[in-house]
Design a protein around this motif. Structure first.
Motif, PDB file in Angstrom:
ATOM      1  N   ASP A 179       1.122  -1.468   0.131  1.00 55.82           N
ATOM      2  CA  ASP A 179      -0.145  -0.100   0.093  1.00 55.82           C
ATOM      3  C   ASP A 179       0.659   1.068   0.131  1.00 55.82           C
ATOM      4  O   ASP A 179       1.757   1.033   0.678  1.00 55.82           O
ATOM      5  N   ALA A 180       1.137   1.944  -0.871  1.00 51.18           N
ATOM      6  CA  ALA A 180       1.298   2.978  -1.080  1.00 51.18           C
ATOM      7  C   ALA A 180       0.620   4.700  -2.045  1.00 51.18           C
ATOM      8  O   ALA A 180      -0.249   4.018  -2.262  1.00 51.18           O
ATOM      9  N   ASP A 222      -4.506  -2.782  -0.696  1.00 51.54           N
ATOM     10  CA  ASP A 222      -4.623  -4.117  -1.263  1.00 51.54           C
ATOM     11  C   ASP A 222      -4.931  -5.291  -2.444  1.00 51.54           C
ATOM     12  O   ASP A 222      -5.844  -5.096  -2.487  1.00 51.54           O
ATOM     13  N   GLY A 223      -3.900  -4.715  -3.304  1.00 55.26           N
ATOM     14  CA  GLY A 223      -3.889  -4.450  -4.459  1.00 55.26           C
ATOM     15  C   GLY A 223      -4.830  -4.410  -5.805  1.00 55.26           C
ATOM     16  O   GLY A 223      -5.209  -4.574  -6.341  1.00 55.26           O
ATOM     17  N   THR A 235       4.656  10.432 -14.724  1.00 56.31           N
ATOM     18  CA  THR A 235       5.789   9.880 -14.197  1.00 56.31           C
ATOM     19  C   THR A 235       5.364  10.273 -12.295  1.00 56.31           C
ATOM     20  O   THR A 235       5.474  11.605 -12.245  1.00 56.31           O
ATOM     21  N   ALA A 236       4.481   9.061 -11.569  1.00 60.06           N
ATOM     22  CA  ALA A 236       4.461   9.863 -10.211  1.00 60.06           C
ATOM     23  C   ALA A 236       5.053   9.487  -9.150  1.00 60.06           C
ATOM     24  O   ALA A 236       4.702   8.026  -9.043  1.00 60.06           O
ATOM     25  N   PRO A 237       6.372   9.786  -8.459  1.00 59.58           N
ATOM     26  CA  PRO A 237       6.844   9.198  -7.155  1.00 59.58           C
ATOM     27  C   PRO A 237       6.390   8.945  -5.755  1.00 59.58           C
ATOM     28  O   PRO A 237       4.963   9.618  -5.869  1.00 59.58           O
ATOM     29  N   GLU A 238       6.581   7.344  -5.196  1.00 59.77           N
ATOM     30  CA  GLU A 238       5.838   7.595  -3.627  1.00 59.77           C
ATOM     31  C   GLU A 238       5.722   9.110  -2.880  1.00 59.77           C
ATOM     32  O   GLU A 238       6.920   9.358  -2.906  1.00 59.77           O
ATOM     33  N   THR A 239       4.847   9.151  -2.073  1.00 58.17           N
ATOM     34  CA  THR A 239       4.915  10.264  -1.315  1.00 58.17           C
ATOM     35  C   THR A 239       4.432   9.555   0.465  1.00 58.17           C
ATOM     36  O   THR A 239       3.996   8.757   0.094  1.00 58.17           O
ATOM     37  N   VAL A 240       4.394  10.897   0.853  1.00 52.70           N
ATOM     38  CA  VAL A 240       3.884  10.677   2.035  1.00 52.70           C
ATOM     39  C   VAL A 240       2.792  11.765   2.529  1.00 52.70           C
ATOM     40  O   VAL A 240       2.790  12.981   1.825  1.00 52.70           O
ATOM     41  N   LYS A 241       2.352  11.643   3.535  1.00 49.10           N
ATOM     42  CA  LYS A 241       1.109  12.469   3.954  1.00 49.10           C
ATOM     43  C   LYS A 241       2.005  13.609   4.549  1.00 49.10           C
ATOM     44  O   LYS A 241       3.366  13.115   5.545  1.00 49.10           O
ATOM     45  N   ALA A 281     -12.125  17.362   3.314  1.00 47.94           N
ATOM     46  CA  ALA A 281     -11.406  17.496   1.869  1.00 47.94           C
ATOM     47  C   ALA A 281     -10.523  15.876   2.680  1.00 47.94           C
ATOM     48  O   ALA A 281      -9.683  16.091   3.555  1.00 47.94           O
ATOM     49  N   ARG A 282     -10.797  14.669   2.302  1.00 46.45           N
ATOM     50  CA  ARG A 282     -10.401  13.226   3.392  1.00 46.45           C
ATOM     51  C   ARG A 282     -10.024  12.741   2.333  1.00 46.45           C
ATOM     52  O   ARG A 282      -9.625  12.505   0.876  1.00 46.45           O
ATOM     53  N   PRO A 283      -8.475  11.648   2.464  1.00 52.45           N
ATOM     54  CA  PRO A 283      -8.242  10.492   1.873  1.00 52.45           C
ATOM     55  C   PRO A 283      -8.845   9.978   1.413  1.00 52.45           C
ATOM     56  O   PRO A 283      -9.318   9.235   1.018  1.00 52.45           O
ATOM     57  N   VAL A 284      -8.588   9.727  -0.454  1.00 53.57           N
ATOM     58  CA  VAL A 284      -8.802   8.847  -0.826  1.00 53.57           C
ATOM     59  C   VAL A 284      -8.706   7.347  -1.268  1.00 53.57           C
ATOM     60  O   VAL A 284      -7.139   7.219  -1.288  1.00 53.57           O
ATOM     61  N   THR A 285      -8.800   6.498  -0.877  1.00 52.73           N
ATOM     62  CA  THR A 285      -8.895   4.878  -0.879  1.00 52.73           C
ATOM     63  C   THR A 285      -9.805   3.896  -1.970  1.00 52.73           C
ATOM     64  O   THR A 285     -10.975   4.396  -2.239  1.00 52.73           O
ATOM     65  N   PRO A 286      -9.043   2.699  -2.819  1.00 56.09           N
ATOM     66  CA  PRO A 286     -10.040   2.082  -4.145  1.00 56.09           C
ATOM     67  C   PRO A 286     -11.365   1.254  -2.876  1.00 56.09           C
ATOM     68  O   PRO A 286     -10.795   0.910  -1.920  1.00 56.09           O
TER      69      PRO A 286
END
Length: 222
Positions: free
Chosen positions: A71-72, A91-92, A151-157, A217-222
């Protein structure tokens, strides 16, 4: 007469002795022959065979169990710097947001393969084809008949993907935001389906004011 008597006696004894000798010879021959015939022949010794060794069977080594990517969150810009991309993996599965900050946006989702490949689609017909390799997602987004490389690098909150939906002053409001690692924001706010540039959110809390009303506004997850 007196002379012939002893002679006859001697002759009779001689005949008797010959008869007995002949009888003994015949009996011995038959006994020997019978013994020879009835005795079983000696068993021939068959050569012993050593047991052949069993073939050694090697058990196949178990195949490693594939695991989905971790997850990232990933954020970046298109190669032509005209729009931003955010991809969130959980989760894939993945959800992505393409936004130019003015009037063009698309929400996409789909599965992520174990090798990092992904094909995400949206209701409006847009399509993202990307690959997670190392610590970044790269690929293309096809939207409105135009293809954008990215290109989208991994990021953190607090960097990442955010969304807010609400009813504000009788209008259905739907806003999407991409917060980039450098603190920049790219977003679109739709009022009853009409797009415009979104006001900035507070990345720490997600707070945003729309038409005098505060939303989160809230973080979006699948």
């Amino acid at each position: 007469m007196k002379r012939s008597g002893p002679l006859l006696t001697l002759l009779g004894g001689l005949l008797l002795a010959l008869f007995m000798l002949s009888l003994n010879a015949t009996t011995g021959t038959r006994a020997t022959s019978s013994s020879t015939t009835n005795d079983p022949p000696p068993a021939s010794a068959s050569p012993s065979r050593s047991p052949s060794p069993s073939p050694t069977r090697t058990s196949p080594s178990p195949s490693p169990t594939p695991t989905p990517p971790a997850d990232a969150d990933y954020t970046g810009r298109t190669d032509d710097d005209s729009a931003a991309i955010a991809v969130t993996l959980r989760d894939g599965k993945a959800v992505a947001y393409f936004c130019d900050g003015r009037d063009k946006e698309s929400w996409l989702k789909g599965d992520v393969e174990d090798d990092g490949g992904m094909r995400l689609t949206s209701r409006d017909g847009a399509e993202l084809n990307g690959t997670l390799k190392g610590r970044s997602v790269s690929g293309t987004v096809d939207i409105g008949g135009h293809e954008y490389g990215f290109t989208a690098p991994e990021t953190v909150k607090p960097s990442g993907l955010y969304r807010a939906t609400a009813n504000v002053r009788g209008a259905e409001v739907d806003g999407g935001w991409i917060v980039l690692p450098d603190g920049g924001q790219v977003g679109i706010l739709k009022r009853d389906g009409k797009p415009s540039t979104a006001p900035e959110i507070d990345p720490e809390t997600g707070a945003v004011t729309v038409d005098g009303q505060q939303l989160t506004a809230r973080p979006v997850t699948p």
